[in-house]
Write a protein that holds these residues in place. Sequence first.
Motif, PDB file in Angstrom:
ATOM      1  N   ASN A 295      22.426  -8.052 -20.303  1.00  0.00           N
ATOM      2  CA  ASN A 295      22.711  -7.633 -21.681  1.00  0.00           C
ATOM      3  C   ASN A 295      21.444  -7.457 -22.518  1.00  0.00           C
ATOM      4  N   LYS A 296      20.423  -6.863 -21.938  1.00  0.00           N
ATOM      5  CA  LYS A 296      19.153  -6.679 -22.646  1.00  0.00           C
ATOM      6  C   LYS A 296      18.818  -5.209 -22.894  1.00  0.00           C
ATOM      7  N   GLY A 297      19.695  -4.299 -22.483  1.00  0.00           N
ATOM      8  CA  GLY A 297      19.405  -2.880 -22.659  1.00  0.00           C
ATOM      9  C   GLY A 297      18.275  -2.383 -21.774  1.00  0.00           C
ATOM     10  N   LEU A 298      18.021  -3.073 -20.671  1.00  0.00           N
ATOM     11  CA  LEU A 298      16.914  -2.703 -19.778  1.00  0.00           C
ATOM     12  C   LEU A 298      17.193  -1.392 -19.054  1.00  0.00           C
ATOM     13  N   LYS A 299      16.153  -0.588 -18.899  1.00  0.00           N
ATOM     14  CA  LYS A 299      16.243   0.634 -18.100  1.00  0.00           C
ATOM     15  C   LYS A 299      15.513   0.479 -16.769  1.00  0.00           C
TER      16      LYS A 299
END
Length: 352
Positions: free
Chosen positions: A60-64
Amino acid sequence: MILKFYASLLLLFLINSVWTRTVRQVYDDLDPDHWSHYTSECPQECFCPPSFPNALYCDNKGLKEIPPIPARIWYLYLQNNQIETLSEKPFVNATHLRWINLNKNKITNSGIESGVLSKLKRLLYLFLEDNELEEVPAPLPVGLEQLRLARNKISRIPEGVFSHLENLTMLDLHQNSLLDSALQSDTFQGLNNLMQLNIAKNSLKKMPSSIPANTLQLFLDNNSIEVIPENYFSALPKVTFLRLNYNKLSDDGIPPNGFNVSSILDLQLSHNQLTKIPPINAHLEHLHLDHNKIKSVNGTQICPVSIALEEDFGYYGNIPRLRYLRLDGNEIQPPIPLDIMICFRLLQAVVI
């Protein structure tokens, strides 16, 4: 006022004691020479709990992209991000990984670097649910025990992809795009210790061939299966839980003793097109037949043993073990026939 002060002081003391004890345990468990690295190695985007130094939480960190994984990590949580690729670089030092959760990302087969998964030699659990895979990724770590690939777009299983996975006990492929042509006679070859196979919510019209003989749980709900081949379950002597809900099974599609199998304890045939109860084995404990087209039930006919013989054996003989029977959603009118109760003496619940 003084009482409140002492109460607060006592509470602070207790909290401090618990915290001190927890921290002391962590320090005791970890090598003091490496403690400074545990905080400095943690990727900035992630959380490294001091009480669980082998785990890395990057969910849930928005990592790509996947950050560099420290060497100490065994459990890696990367679910609910925007990750599209799996490359070798972040895993260079992560030689001890046992568990990776990559559910709910945007990973495609083209985004997986060749060989990146198979190089994770100690990996036991791989979760890739809710991604954009179109085929089972290959090659896979040979020591894998669980592989979860539900809710992708998988329509193809590469030849031999499971052939070396002798330790795999659970394979979840439900809610994909598998056709009968994707499941060849040797697709599951090598899965000698498989216990659970889930191929529910695909587009199968036939029962899959060559299911591993040790399979205990077989889930085939929400397909379009019409026929059970003769002696199909003779090749599955250990199957215990069988789910075929929401298919297209009719009376003609089930051989006379298709489900008269002693190993099956839980049989689910809800939401099909049956007009009568198929023959069952005396060992069966749970039977789901709701939402079919059954109009009546004759206990004498469906009883797996002779009722007269059952009287002779009593509770110490081979009486039927059925405990739960579901028949709602059919055309059966209550009350429950008396011969049902005479045959199935262990029944605890009947839904009609």
